[in-house]
Design an enzyme around this catalytic site. Structure first.
Site, PDB file in Angstrom:
ATOM      1  N   LYS A 217       0.803  -1.125  -0.205  1.00 57.83           N
ATOM      2  CA  LYS A 217      -0.146  -0.203   0.026  1.00 57.83           C
ATOM      3  C   LYS A 217       0.949   1.337   0.070  1.00 57.83           C
ATOM      4  O   LYS A 217       0.528   2.115  -0.776  1.00 57.83           O
ATOM      5  CB  LYS A 217      -0.875  -0.088   1.148  1.00 57.83           C
ATOM      6  CG  LYS A 217      -2.087  -0.851   1.311  1.00 57.83           C
ATOM      7  CD  LYS A 217      -2.900  -0.879   2.567  1.00 57.83           C
ATOM      8  CE  LYS A 217      -2.198  -1.247   3.981  1.00 57.83           C
ATOM      9  NZ  LYS A 217      -1.620  -2.349   4.000  1.00 57.83           N
TER      10      LYS A 217
ATOM     11  N   ARG B 208     -10.272   0.155   7.480  1.00 58.37           N
ATOM     12  CA  ARG B 208      -9.992  -1.297   7.729  1.00 58.37           C
ATOM     13  C   ARG B 208     -11.005  -2.129   8.150  1.00 58.37           C
ATOM     14  O   ARG B 208     -10.791  -3.369   8.621  1.00 58.37           O
ATOM     15  CB  ARG B 208      -8.936  -1.222   8.701  1.00 58.37           C
ATOM     16  CG  ARG B 208      -7.630  -1.384   7.961  1.00 58.37           C
ATOM     17  CD  ARG B 208      -6.558  -1.027   9.239  1.00 58.37           C
ATOM     18  NE  ARG B 208      -5.355  -1.687   9.075  1.00 58.37           N
ATOM     19  CZ  ARG B 208      -4.219  -1.161   8.521  1.00 58.37           C
ATOM     20  NH1 ARG B 208      -4.112   0.153   8.232  1.00 58.37           N
ATOM     21  NH2 ARG B 208      -3.143  -1.924   8.352  1.00 58.37           N
TER      22      ARG B 208
ATOM     23  N   ARG C 216      11.458  -5.954   5.243  1.00 56.32           N
ATOM     24  CA  ARG C 216      11.519  -4.527   5.198  1.00 56.32           C
ATOM     25  C   ARG C 216      12.234  -3.725   6.204  1.00 56.32           C
ATOM     26  O   ARG C 216      12.514  -4.105   7.193  1.00 56.32           O
ATOM     27  CB  ARG C 216      10.014  -4.223   5.512  1.00 56.32           C
ATOM     28  CG  ARG C 216       9.648  -2.528   5.535  1.00 56.32           C
ATOM     29  CD  ARG C 216       8.199  -2.395   5.421  1.00 56.32           C
ATOM     30  NE  ARG C 216       7.474  -3.089   6.546  1.00 56.32           N
ATOM     31  CZ  ARG C 216       6.401  -2.537   6.636  1.00 56.32           C
ATOM     32  NH1 ARG C 216       5.384  -1.945   5.734  1.00 56.32           N
ATOM     33  NH2 ARG C 216       5.567  -3.289   7.507  1.00 56.32           N
TER      34      ARG C 216
ATOM     35  N   ARG D  38      10.559  -2.217  11.838  1.00 57.61           N
ATOM     36  CA  ARG D  38       9.250  -1.753  12.591  1.00 57.61           C
ATOM     37  C   ARG D  38       9.051  -2.765  13.626  1.00 57.61           C
ATOM     38  O   ARG D  38       9.221  -3.847  13.527  1.00 57.61           O
ATOM     39  CB  ARG D  38       8.158  -1.573  11.676  1.00 57.61           C
ATOM     40  CG  ARG D  38       7.603  -0.047  11.334  1.00 57.61           C
ATOM     41  CD  ARG D  38       6.919  -0.005  10.354  1.00 57.61           C
ATOM     42  NE  ARG D  38       5.342  -0.832  10.409  1.00 57.61           N
ATOM     43  CZ  ARG D  38       4.446  -0.485   9.677  1.00 57.61           C
ATOM     44  NH1 ARG D  38       4.582   0.188   8.418  1.00 57.61           N
ATOM     45  NH2 ARG D  38       3.507  -1.168   9.937  1.00 57.61           N
TER      46      ARG D  38
ATOM     47  N   ARG E  35      -1.476  -9.339  12.681  1.00 61.11           N
ATOM     48  CA  ARG E  35      -2.084  -8.372  11.884  1.00 61.11           C
ATOM     49  C   ARG E  35      -2.720  -9.118  10.456  1.00 61.11           C
ATOM     50  O   ARG E  35      -3.574  -8.778  10.117  1.00 61.11           O
ATOM     51  CB  ARG E  35      -0.830  -7.601  11.200  1.00 61.11           C
ATOM     52  CG  ARG E  35      -0.380  -6.469  12.159  1.00 61.11           C
ATOM     53  CD  ARG E  35       1.170  -6.028  11.976  1.00 61.11           C
ATOM     54  NE  ARG E  35       1.488  -5.377  10.911  1.00 61.11           N
ATOM     55  CZ  ARG E  35       2.456  -5.119  10.143  1.00 61.11           C
ATOM     56  NH1 ARG E  35       3.753  -5.756  10.687  1.00 61.11           N
ATOM     57  NH2 ARG E  35       2.609  -4.637   8.939  1.00 61.11           N
TER      58      ARG E  35
HETATM   59  P1  AP5 Z   1       4.865  -1.454   2.022  1.00 59.66           P
HETATM   60  O1  AP5 Z   1       4.564  -0.561   0.918  1.00 59.66           O
HETATM   61  O2  AP5 Z   1       5.400  -1.011   3.320  1.00 59.66           O
HETATM   62  O3  AP5 Z   1       3.363  -2.280   2.497  1.00 59.66           O
HETATM   63  P2  AP5 Z   1       2.104  -1.682   3.188  1.00 59.66           P
HETATM   64  O4  AP5 Z   1       0.993  -2.280   2.635  1.00 59.66           O
HETATM   65  O5  AP5 Z   1       2.053  -0.160   3.429  1.00 59.66           O
HETATM   66  O6  AP5 Z   1       2.521  -2.127   4.586  1.00 59.66           O
HETATM   67  P3  AP5 Z   1       2.313  -2.025   6.152  1.00 59.66           P
HETATM   68  O7  AP5 Z   1       2.908  -2.997   6.850  1.00 59.66           O
HETATM   69  O8  AP5 Z   1       2.702  -0.412   6.103  1.00 59.66           O
HETATM   70  O9  AP5 Z   1       0.691  -2.161   6.098  1.00 59.66           O
HETATM   71  P4  AP5 Z   1      -0.180  -2.396   7.420  1.00 59.66           P
HETATM   72  O10 AP5 Z   1      -1.328  -2.150   6.959  1.00 59.66           O
HETATM   73  O11 AP5 Z   1       0.439  -3.612   8.277  1.00 59.66           O
HETATM   74  O12 AP5 Z   1       0.368  -1.323   8.417  1.00 59.66           O
HETATM   75  P5  AP5 Z   1       0.018   0.133   8.793  1.00 59.66           P
HETATM   76  O13 AP5 Z   1       1.268   1.072   8.718  1.00 59.66           O
HETATM   77  O14 AP5 Z   1      -0.942   0.558   7.795  1.00 59.66           O
HETATM   78  O15 AP5 Z   1       5.357  -3.104   1.429  1.00 59.66           O
HETATM   79  C1  AP5 Z   1       5.913  -3.774   2.352  1.00 59.66           C
HETATM   80  C2  AP5 Z   1       7.439  -4.465   1.823  1.00 59.66           C
HETATM   81  O16 AP5 Z   1       7.612  -4.827   0.688  1.00 59.66           O
HETATM   82  C3  AP5 Z   1       8.801  -3.239   1.811  1.00 59.66           C
HETATM   83  O17 AP5 Z   1       9.915  -3.507   1.983  1.00 59.66           O
HETATM   84  C4  AP5 Z   1       8.589  -2.713   0.230  1.00 59.66           C
HETATM   85  O18 AP5 Z   1       9.657  -2.117  -0.258  1.00 59.66           O
HETATM   86  C5  AP5 Z   1       8.170  -4.182  -0.344  1.00 59.66           C
HETATM   87  N1  AP5 Z   1       7.417  -4.356  -1.530  1.00 59.66           N
HETATM   88  C6  AP5 Z   1       6.323  -3.329  -1.616  1.00 59.66           C
HETATM   89  N2  AP5 Z   1       5.889  -3.815  -3.150  1.00 59.66           N
HETATM   90  C7  AP5 Z   1       6.462  -5.001  -3.479  1.00 59.66           C
HETATM   91  C8  AP5 Z   1       6.472  -5.684  -4.646  1.00 59.66           C
HETATM   92  N3  AP5 Z   1       5.429  -5.507  -5.587  1.00 59.66           N
HETATM   93  N4  AP5 Z   1       7.646  -6.562  -4.653  1.00 59.66           N
HETATM   94  C9  AP5 Z   1       8.555  -6.671  -3.911  1.00 59.66           C
HETATM   95  N5  AP5 Z   1       8.683  -5.959  -2.975  1.00 59.66           N
HETATM   96  C10 AP5 Z   1       7.730  -5.058  -2.395  1.00 59.66           C
HETATM   97  O19 AP5 Z   1      -0.919   0.146  10.041  1.00 59.66           O
HETATM   98  C11 AP5 Z   1       0.104  -0.166  11.345  1.00 59.66           C
HETATM   99  C12 AP5 Z   1      -0.766  -0.304  12.465  1.00 59.66           C
HETATM  100  O20 AP5 Z   1      -1.391   0.990  12.798  1.00 59.66           O
HETATM  101  C13 AP5 Z   1      -1.824  -1.428  12.418  1.00 59.66           C
HETATM  102  O21 AP5 Z   1      -1.437  -2.751  12.474  1.00 59.66           O
HETATM  103  C14 AP5 Z   1      -2.858  -0.819  13.331  1.00 59.66           C
HETATM  104  O22 AP5 Z   1      -2.667  -1.010  14.790  1.00 59.66           O
HETATM  105  C15 AP5 Z   1      -2.858   0.585  13.153  1.00 59.66           C
HETATM  106  N6  AP5 Z   1      -3.614   1.218  12.204  1.00 59.66           N
HETATM  107  C16 AP5 Z   1      -3.453   1.671  11.051  1.00 59.66           C
HETATM  108  N7  AP5 Z   1      -4.564   2.295  10.286  1.00 59.66           N
HETATM  109  C17 AP5 Z   1      -5.607   1.635  10.942  1.00 59.66           C
HETATM  110  C18 AP5 Z   1      -7.017   1.772  11.053  1.00 59.66           C
HETATM  111  N8  AP5 Z   1      -7.751   2.441   9.657  1.00 59.66           N
HETATM  112  N9  AP5 Z   1      -7.844   1.224  11.777  1.00 59.66           N
HETATM  113  C19 AP5 Z   1      -7.371   0.817  12.766  1.00 59.66           C
HETATM  114  N10 AP5 Z   1      -6.095   0.687  13.042  1.00 59.66           N
HETATM  115  C20 AP5 Z   1      -5.243   1.245  12.187  1.00 59.66           C
END
Ligand code: AP5
Length: 226
Positions: free
Chosen positions: A23, A98, A137, A170, A181
């Protein structure tokens, strides 16, 4: 909606994917491409934790254990963020909604502003790929830029290309938190696929391809959907 002054289409997008599904990687690129803000709820929360604000204190334990932060908190964050001027030019939501409750609250906010979503980009990525991506990552401790040790390595080991900050892992990229997750995603977030499919705005992309192939697939799907 078309901004006739500049002849530029205002884009209102959601990017939906499992944890580590790409994402942030794709949202950041789309934000530059369409000149719209990337509204990344995970980053907003991580900043709050780092600053030690009340929001950060409330969110910290949910995040580090891999659970979702309560809906009321998240909806308030988005309501406040949407009130900022830059969101008038469109947005890309990365990490919100979400849950169905968050999706319904978003509908209400958009109705109040008399605007509509253009598309929900769904990156479909299998669990095995996710586990590998998250364990490899690294993120910048200063600016939050994301790297992958194999597919998107920094120029210099352990150092951010953009700001020279230190690259770290992280705290929720540990095995137990990743598992939690993924459970939260399948029970609470996956139902959104049907919700947006029924609205006719869901664009499914094979997110297991290389970063550049995912980019092209998104561009094609967005062009065809307009
Ligand atoms: P990356 O682009 O970082 O993936 P991402 O989907 O953004 O991953 P996140 O871990 O940030 O998502 P998440 O939903 O778990 O956490 P968030 O920060 O939103 O890519 C991942 C890796 O793969 C990177 O190393 C990248 O370089 C690589 N990569 C990407 N694309 C690739 C490809 N095509 N091929 C190869 N490699 C690739 O949320 C964190 C926490 O916050 C949640 O767990 C929750 O506790 C809270 N939270 C956030 N939003 C909410 C909400 N709306 N409601 C409730 N709690 C929430």
């Amino acid at each position: 909606m078309v901004n006739h002054d500049r002849g530029i289409k205002i884009m209102r997008l959601i990017i939906l994917a499992p944890p580590g599904g790409g994402k942030g990687t794709q949202a950041s690129r789309l934000s530059d491409q369409y000149n719209i803000p990337q509204v990344e709820t995970g980053k907003i929360l991580r900043q709050a934790v780092q600053e030690g604000s009340q929001l950060g204190k409330d969110a910290k334990s949910y995040m580090s254990s891999g659970n979702l932060v309560p809906d009321e908190i998240m909806i308030e964050i988005i309501r406040n963020r949407f009130a900022e001027a830059d969101c008038q030019a469109g947005f890309i939501l990365d990490g919100f909604p979400r849950t169905l409750q968050q999706a319904r609250a978003l509908d209400k906010l958009l109705d109040e502003q008399e605007v509509e979503l253009d598309a929900v980009i769904y990156l479909n990525v299998p669990v095995a790929v996710i586990q590998e991506r998250l364990s490899r990552r690294r993120v910048c401790s200063d600016c939050g830029a994301t790297y992958h040790l194999d597919t998107k390595p920094p120029g210099q080991t352990g150092i951010c290309d953009s700001c020279q900050g230190e690259l770290i892992q992280r705290s929720d990229d540990r095995e137990e938190a990743i598992e939690q997750r993924l459970k939260q995603y399948s029970s609470k977030t996956e139902p959104l696929l049907e919700f947006y499919q029924d609205k006719g705005v869901l664009l499914e992309i094979d997110g297991a391809q290389s970063i550049s192939r995912v980019e092209s697939a998104i561009d094609t799907a967005l062009t065809e959907s307009q």
